[in-house]
Scaffold this active site. Structure first.
Site, short mmCIF file in Angstrom:
data_model
loop_
_atom_site.label_atom_id
_atom_site.label_comp_id
_atom_site.label_asym_id
_atom_site.label_seq_id
_atom_site.Cartn_x
_atom_site.Cartn_y
_atom_site.Cartn_z
CB SER A 167 -0.97 -0.05 1.18
OG SER A 167 -1.99 0.89 1.02
CG ASP A 262 -6.86 -2.61 -3.53
OD1 ASP A 262 -7.26 -1.46 -3.32
OD2 ASP A 262 -5.76 -3.02 -3.14
CG HIS A 292 -5.80 -2.25 0.16
ND1 HIS A 292 -4.92 -1.92 -0.84
CD2 HIS A 292 -5.31 -1.69 1.30
CE1 HIS A 292 -3.94 -1.19 -0.33
NE2 HIS A 292 -4.15 -1.04 0.96
#
Length: 320
Positions: A167, A262, A292
């Site tokens: 991320s 995601d 995610h």
């Protein structure tokens, strides 16, 4: 790329994990619903739940890099039974640049060190909004320099170092690779970008399909994270902060992992396309039925263990 994406069903095992979290009273961090300090506390509790029953390692040590500003805490996970200078892999945690700490993915980092036979390095980079760009990126690059400069004392092979992140950490890994390249520093051997937060442009099919928050992460949350990290709008399209706009030539081999449910899916797909055009060797793996953040759930989720095995295989191929 299609204008819209289908909304497949979540992995049944992932749904069971979500039910377990609810039954255990775990509240996941929501920066839009609570003050940042509260969201950070929820994130720590969530990570502690996922990190339960960690695999033991014979040696874990911490250092504070006081020469960086602000000082940076790092943690080194050493695999059992290894001898001689070892490869090292630095992994930057996610959390939108604003939440998360050195304990994020603690179990995962232990497992990767154990399975890959490399020293895994975690770090507690400074968070936004207290510390905006480029502090976290410069700390990450500084940690790589420290590993190289102190390799002998740390039992690390300075010529076999990789970097990765998930991320926001994927952003830090990629921007660090670009910073090292542009400075003319020796290249790292490998990089892993896991559902990276790579562009502030959210007009994409994956944002339109998955950005409403149904799968956890939302476009609104990502907008908030970017606002904290890059309050200057000019930086939103800057290659040094939003690396999908960068020249990607000359990077080391990369592994791209992403989740199919995601809003950041197209960040990884676009990176895949741009790396191909730049001639950078890389592999892409998409896990279509998870959202995610799934890699943190190796204690509970088969897909997370599958993804960990892919990272381990890439590390052994590129670093050992």
């Amino acid at each position: 790329m299609p204008d819209s994406l289908a909304r497949p069903e979540l992995n049944p095992e992932f749904l069971a994990v979500q039910a377990l979290l609810r039954d255990s009273g775990i509240v996941q961090a929501d920066v839009l619903a609570t003050p940042t300090v509260v969201a950070r506390g929820h994130a720590r509790t969530y990570q502690a739940f996922l990190n339960q029953d960690p695999p033991p390692l014979a040696r874990i040590e911490e250092h504070v890099l006081a020469h960086l500003s602000p000082p940076l805490r790092v943690r080194l996970y050493y695999p059992d039974g290894a001898t001689g200078p070892l490869p090292a892999y630095l992994h930057a945690h996610g959390g939108g640049f604003a939440i998360g700490d050195i304990d994020s993915l603690d179990r995962w980092k232990r497992e990767v060190a154990r399975d890959a036979g490399v020293v895994v390095v975690g770090l507690e980079y400074a968070l936004a909004p207290e510390h905006k760009f480029p502090t976290a990126r410069d700390q990450t690059a500084g940690a790589i320099g420290w590993l190289r400069d102190n390799a002998a004392a740390l039992g690390i092979d300075a010529g076999r170092i990789g970097i990765g992140g998930d991320s926001a950490g994927g952003n830090l890994a990629l921007t660090t690779l670009l910073q090292l390249r542009d400075a003319g520093d020796p290249p790292l051997r490998f990089g892993a970008i896991v559902y990276g937060m790579l562009s502030a442009d959210h007009d994409s099919p994956s944002h339109h399909a998955f950005g409403d928050g149904s799968y956890g992460l939302s476009t609104a949350k990502l907008d908030w994270f970017w606002d904290q990290y890059l309050p200057d709008p000019a930086l939103r399209t800057s290659a040094v902060a939003a690396p999908l706009t960068a020249d990607l030539e000359g990077l080391p081999p990369l592994l791209l992992l992403t989740a199919g449910l995601d809003p950041l899916l197209d960040d990884t797909r676009n990176l895949d396309d741009r790396l191909t055009r730049a001639g950078v060797p890389h592999d892409l793996k998409v896990y279509p039925d998870v959202p995610h953040g799934f890699i943190a759930q190796t204690r509970l989720l088969g897909r997370a263990r599958e993804a960990r095995a892919v990272v381990v295989e890439a590390l052994t191929r590129h670093l050992l």
